[in-house]
Motif scaffolding. Structure first.
Motif, mmCIF file in Angstrom:
data_model
loop_
_atom_site.group_PDB
_atom_site.id
_atom_site.type_symbol
_atom_site.label_atom_id
_atom_site.label_comp_id
_atom_site.label_asym_id
_atom_site.label_seq_id
_atom_site.Cartn_x
_atom_site.Cartn_y
_atom_site.Cartn_z
ATOM 1 N N MET A 1 -2.495 6.364 66.015
ATOM 2 C CA MET A 1 -2.056 6.320 64.617
ATOM 3 C C MET A 1 -3.229 6.206 63.659
ATOM 4 S SD MET A 1 0.810 3.807 62.927
ATOM 5 C CE MET A 1 1.238 3.906 61.189
ATOM 6 N N PRO A 2 -4.176 5.273 63.884
ATOM 7 C CA PRO A 2 -5.311 5.195 62.947
ATOM 8 C C PRO A 2 -6.157 6.457 62.944
ATOM 9 C CG PRO A 2 -5.141 3.190 64.266
ATOM 10 C CD PRO A 2 -4.215 4.181 64.878
ATOM 11 N N ARG A 3 -6.292 7.115 64.106
ATOM 12 C CA ARG A 3 -7.132 8.325 64.165
ATOM 13 C C ARG A 3 -6.533 9.451 63.337
ATOM 14 N NH1 ARG A 3 -7.666 6.848 69.648
ATOM 15 N NH2 ARG A 3 -6.069 8.346 70.247
ATOM 16 N N VAL A 4 -5.202 9.579 63.420
ATOM 17 C CA VAL A 4 -4.544 10.641 62.637
ATOM 18 C C VAL A 4 -4.701 10.370 61.146
ATOM 19 C CG1 VAL A 4 -2.341 11.754 62.120
ATOM 20 C CG2 VAL A 4 -2.906 11.161 64.478
ATOM 21 N N LEU A 5 -4.480 9.115 60.738
ATOM 22 C CA LEU A 5 -4.622 8.774 59.320
ATOM 23 C C LEU A 5 -6.063 8.959 58.862
ATOM 24 C CD1 LEU A 5 -2.374 5.593 58.948
ATOM 25 C CD2 LEU A 5 -1.855 7.948 58.317
ATOM 26 N N GLN A 6 -7.000 8.566 59.714
ATOM 27 C CA GLN A 6 -8.416 8.729 59.359
ATOM 28 C C GLN A 6 -8.749 10.199 59.144
ATOM 29 O OE1 GLN A 6 -11.071 7.305 62.387
ATOM 30 N NE2 GLN A 6 -12.905 7.555 61.142
ATOM 31 N N ARG A 7 -8.154 11.042 59.956
ATOM 32 C CA ARG A 7 -8.418 12.479 59.828
ATOM 33 C C ARG A 7 -7.818 13.038 58.540
ATOM 34 N NH1 ARG A 7 -7.658 16.600 64.907
ATOM 35 N NH2 ARG A 7 -8.346 18.504 63.857
ATOM 36 N N ILE A 8 -6.620 12.573 58.192
ATOM 37 C CA ILE A 8 -5.992 13.025 56.946
ATOM 38 C C ILE A 8 -6.800 12.557 55.745
ATOM 39 C CG2 ILE A 8 -3.935 12.833 55.499
ATOM 40 C CD1 ILE A 8 -2.296 12.560 58.084
ATOM 41 N N VAL A 9 -7.228 11.290 55.784
ATOM 42 C CA VAL A 9 -8.045 10.752 54.688
ATOM 43 C C VAL A 9 -9.357 11.506 54.584
ATOM 44 C CG1 VAL A 9 -9.306 8.715 53.899
ATOM 45 C CG2 VAL A 9 -6.981 8.478 54.774
ATOM 46 N N GLY A 10 -9.939 11.871 55.745
ATOM 47 C CA GLY A 10 -11.180 12.645 55.733
ATOM 48 C C GLY A 10 -11.034 13.973 55.015
ATOM 49 N N LEU A 11 -9.853 14.588 55.121
ATOM 50 C CA LEU A 11 -9.609 15.848 54.404
ATOM 51 C C LEU A 11 -9.638 15.631 52.896
ATOM 52 C CD1 LEU A 11 -6.692 17.267 56.600
ATOM 53 C CD2 LEU A 11 -9.033 18.112 56.515
ATOM 54 N N ALA A 12 -9.130 14.471 52.450
ATOM 55 C CA ALA A 12 -9.141 14.177 51.008
ATOM 56 C C ALA A 12 -10.564 14.058 50.490
ATOM 57 C CB ALA A 12 -8.358 12.891 50.733
ATOM 58 N N VAL A 319 0.703 18.688 63.649
ATOM 59 C CA VAL A 319 -0.134 19.732 63.035
ATOM 60 C C VAL A 319 -1.481 19.815 63.742
ATOM 61 C CG1 VAL A 319 -1.351 20.419 60.930
ATOM 62 C CG2 VAL A 319 0.988 19.555 60.786
ATOM 63 N N PHE A 320 -2.122 18.655 63.958
ATOM 64 C CA PHE A 320 -3.448 18.641 64.577
ATOM 65 C C PHE A 320 -3.392 19.070 66.041
ATOM 66 C CE2 PHE A 320 -4.370 15.206 61.263
ATOM 67 C CZ PHE A 320 -4.907 16.141 60.392
ATOM 68 N N GLU A 321 -2.226 18.898 66.674
ATOM 69 C CA GLU A 321 -2.074 19.357 68.050
ATOM 70 C C GLU A 321 -2.323 20.859 68.152
ATOM 71 O OE1 GLU A 321 1.286 19.329 71.643
ATOM 72 O OE2 GLU A 321 1.809 18.716 69.601
ATOM 73 N N VAL A 322 -1.855 21.586 67.145
ATOM 74 C CA VAL A 322 -2.073 23.046 67.121
ATOM 75 C C VAL A 322 -3.495 23.362 66.657
ATOM 76 C CG1 VAL A 322 -1.337 25.220 66.071
ATOM 77 C CG2 VAL A 322 0.367 23.515 66.740
ATOM 78 N N LEU A 323 -3.964 22.662 65.627
ATOM 79 C CA LEU A 323 -5.296 22.944 65.085
ATOM 80 C C LEU A 323 -6.406 22.679 66.106
ATOM 81 C CD1 LEU A 323 -5.062 21.499 61.446
ATOM 82 C CD2 LEU A 323 -4.987 23.890 62.157
ATOM 83 N N ASP A 324 -6.173 21.755 67.030
ATOM 84 C CA ASP A 324 -7.210 21.383 67.986
ATOM 85 C C ASP A 324 -7.248 22.278 69.215
ATOM 86 O OD1 ASP A 324 -7.971 19.329 66.344
ATOM 87 O OD2 ASP A 324 -6.826 17.792 67.397
ATOM 88 N N LEU A 325 -6.286 23.176 69.342
ATOM 89 C CA LEU A 325 -6.266 24.058 70.506
ATOM 90 C C LEU A 325 -7.391 25.088 70.432
ATOM 91 C CD1 LEU A 325 -2.437 24.791 70.856
ATOM 92 C CD2 LEU A 325 -3.828 23.330 72.322
ATOM 93 N N GLU A 326 -7.943 25.386 71.576
ATOM 94 C CA GLU A 326 -8.935 26.459 71.674
ATOM 95 C C GLU A 326 -8.251 27.704 72.226
ATOM 96 O OE1 GLU A 326 -12.019 26.705 70.693
ATOM 97 O OE2 GLU A 326 -12.001 24.682 69.858
ATOM 98 N N PRO A 327 -8.482 28.867 71.623
ATOM 99 C CA PRO A 327 -7.853 30.091 72.128
ATOM 100 C C PRO A 327 -8.248 30.359 73.581
ATOM 101 C CG PRO A 327 -8.876 30.450 69.976
ATOM 102 C CD PRO A 327 -9.328 29.107 70.440
#
Length: 599
Positions: A1-12, A319-327
């Motif tokens: 939970m904190p990692r996901v929030l940290q990542r969202i805040v990082g985008l801001a 959302v990040f589950e998809v963004l973190d995938l490598e083709p």
């Protein structure tokens, strides 16, 4: 939970100036709010003094009271302006983050390989890219921005209350541990609930998408009642989780409200006794109550922040589950653009399976060069379309190699390979745009002459010019305004426009009548006379002119030769040819297998 929030805040913080201004505005609003209790307490003391001092000092006391009132009005105006500015900037940053995430998500969907899209439904991806992404974005304005104001108000108000009177401050803050416990429990359960709710919304989207795509089938088979019941079940499940989420939130709010009111009652009781005893002024008690009232808003807001955080973590994780995938299919580190000389395509002992342990193709060998045509025929499931999908590297072979002029296609860049290889599939997907845009999709800057020439090659030009807006006519969603044969000819025209070096026709004339197919084939023979051409078909009339024909069965080449040689060999191909000639021109090798060789 904190990692996901940290990542969202990082985008801001990709917008540091906007975030800094929003935080400064939040700080200003907090400071203005914190000034109000002291000013109100001073005003009460001044009014009380005015009553005690009587007429002698009435003018002076009244002036002091008016000054304090002016400060109260000023602080209120500053708080309103700062709150408005902070809210505006927070929303602006939030929308920018949403815009960035949408672009990243859509770009990732374009990067991910066919294997990924084979495993996940498009309805789930739509939900992740719309609803889940929105849930992550909203945390910026509904969680991140209010936190600074909240922390300042809680910290400063608590410090003021405890510093003025420790006992009264502890009574006033007694609600905090109960609220923290209720909020912690709510936050954990809300995250689980939001995650399940988003999954159910994905199921709803999937159900609606399938219904809309198959609406003609639903109407044709009177499936309205069944579809309604299926959608209703999914909707009821989502509604139940919505109720659960609302119950969790308001239960926590109720606990906070009850304990807060109990603390305020304790402050009134204890503070009232101190005022009566003369150990505390009325203004000081008023300031205490004002601090308590000031805390009431942030305390309620904590529940909203926890709710936003719970939604953001569950939605952001999806959302990040998809963004973190490598083709699975990507350029090699040292990949170079394809630079063909002769343009000879070769399969060398190619093996392939979509899942480990289950081979679809085994030991496939063939070669086709410029000006040559290779025909591929076989029963359904024999691997014909798989061969077509391996050449532009939609999937990677599990054994052997595919080369163009001796260069392994895994050693060249994907864009250059897919520009060189043109694939016309049986399923002719058209975009809801004009005919001209659909034909020129592979080369949007193609000249009108090339577009018209491709349409003539596909034998669709005469139909287009008979339409009200000819090449500017919109084809509707998935080309609904056209017949199946017209869509296939549009797809052929689209494949011809860019002029690739290798042309693959994967049963692309199955919906075209025999006479039109013959005209298309003759026109394509002229258009592809200098290209390596592969034709996959069930009807032998589509490929009997090929320089070489391979017959597939169970993923292996069982016969090879030109039309005359295969007829002379008297094998499966000859049986199919005789069956199609004397009965059904659309008969397949599967029919031959079921019926046996004709007498």
């Amino acid at each position: 939970m904190p990692r996901v929030l940290q990542r969202i805040v990082g985008l801001a913080f990709h917008y540091p100036w906007l975030v800094s201004l929003a935080m400064a505005a939040s700080l200003g609003a907090a400071l203005a709010s914190l000034a109000l209790p002291r000013l109100l307490g001073r005003a009460v003391d001044q009014a009380h003094g005015l009553l005690i001092q009587g007429v002698a000092h009435a003018g002076e006391a009244r002036h002091a009271l008016l000054v304090t009132a002016a400060f109260v009005i000023g602080a209120t105006l500053v708080r309103g302006a700062m709150t408005m500015w902070s809210g505006y900037l927070g929303e602006l940053v939030s929308q920018k983050v949403g815009h960035d995430l949408r672009l990243q998500f859509f770009q990732q969907l374009q990067r991910l390989s066919f294997g990924f899209h084979d495993r996940i439904h498009s309805g789930d991806l739509v939900t992740r890219g719309m609803l889940d992404l929105e849930g992550a974005r909203v945390f910026i304005q509904g969680g991140l921005m209010p936190i600074l104001t909240l922390v300042l108000l809680l910290a400063f108000a608590s410090w003021q209350m405890l510093a003025t009177d420790l006992t009264l401050g502890l009574i006033g803050l007694a609600f905090v541990p109960f609220s923290a416990l209720a909020l912690g429990r709510m936050g954990f359960l809300l995250r689980v609930t939001w995650l399940r709710f988003q999954e159910l919304m994905a199921q709803l989207t999937l159900t609606m998408e399938e219904n809309l795509q198959g609406i003609r089938v639903v109407r044709a088979f009177a499936g309205k009642a069944f579809e309604m019941s299926k959608f209703d079940r999914a909707s009821v499940d989502a509604l139940a989780y919505s109720y659960n989420r609302i119950t969790l939130r308001f239960r926590a709010v109720a606990v906070m409200q009850v304990t807060f009111n109990a603390s305020m009652a304790g402050v009134l009781w204890y503070g009232g006794h101190k005022v009566a005893a003369g150990t505390m002024s009325v203004g000081t008690l008023t300031a205490y109550l004002a601090y308590m009232t000031l805390l009431q808003g942030p305390i309620r807001q904590i529940a909203m922040i926890f709710n936003a955080a719970a939604r953001a973590t569950s939605s952001g994780a999806r959302v990040f589950e998809v963004l973190d995938l490598e083709p699975e299919i990507a350029d090699a580190p040292d990949a170079k653009p394809l630079a063909p000389a002769k343009g000879v395509l070769r399969f060398e002992s190619v093996d392939f399976g979509y899942v480990p342990g289950k081979q679809i193709l085994t030991g496939i060998d063939f070669e086709v060069g410029p000006g040559q045509t290779l025909g591929i025929v076989g029963p359904p499931g024999s691997g014909k379309s798989t061969i077509a999908n391996l050449i532009p590297r939609f999937y990677d072979v599990t054994g052997g190699t595919i080369t163009i002029d001796g260069v392994d296609i895994r050693d060249v860049t994907l864009p250059s390979l897919r520009e060189y290889v043109g694939l016309v599939q049986q399923e002719a997907f058209l975009f809801d745009s004009s005919i001209g845009h659909n034909v020129a999709y592979a080369d949007p800057w193609a000249e009108e002459e090339r577009i018209v020439g491709a349409a003539k090659t596909a034998q669709i030009h005469e139909h287009i010019v008979g339409l009200p807006a000819d090449y500017e006519t919109r084809v509707g969603e998935r080309g609904v305004a056209l017949s199946g044969g017209q869509r296939q000819r549009m797809s052929i025209a689209r494949g011809v426009v860019p002029g690739p070096g290798v042309m693959i026709f994967d049963d692309s004339t199955a919906a075209i009548d025999a006479v039109t197919e013959r005209r298309v084939r003759d026109a394509l023979a002229e258009a592809t006379r200098t290209k390596a051409t592969i034709i996959i078909a069930h009807r032998l009339s589509s490929l009997m002119h090929a320089d070489q024909i391979i017959v597939l069965d169970d993923g292996m080449v069982v016969e090879r030769g030109n039309h005359a040689q295969l007829l002379k060999a008297g094998g499966v191909y000859a049986d199919l040819y005789e069956l199609q000639s004397r009965s059904d021109a659309s008969a397949t090798l599967e029919d031959v297998t079921l019926e046996g060789a004709p007498a």
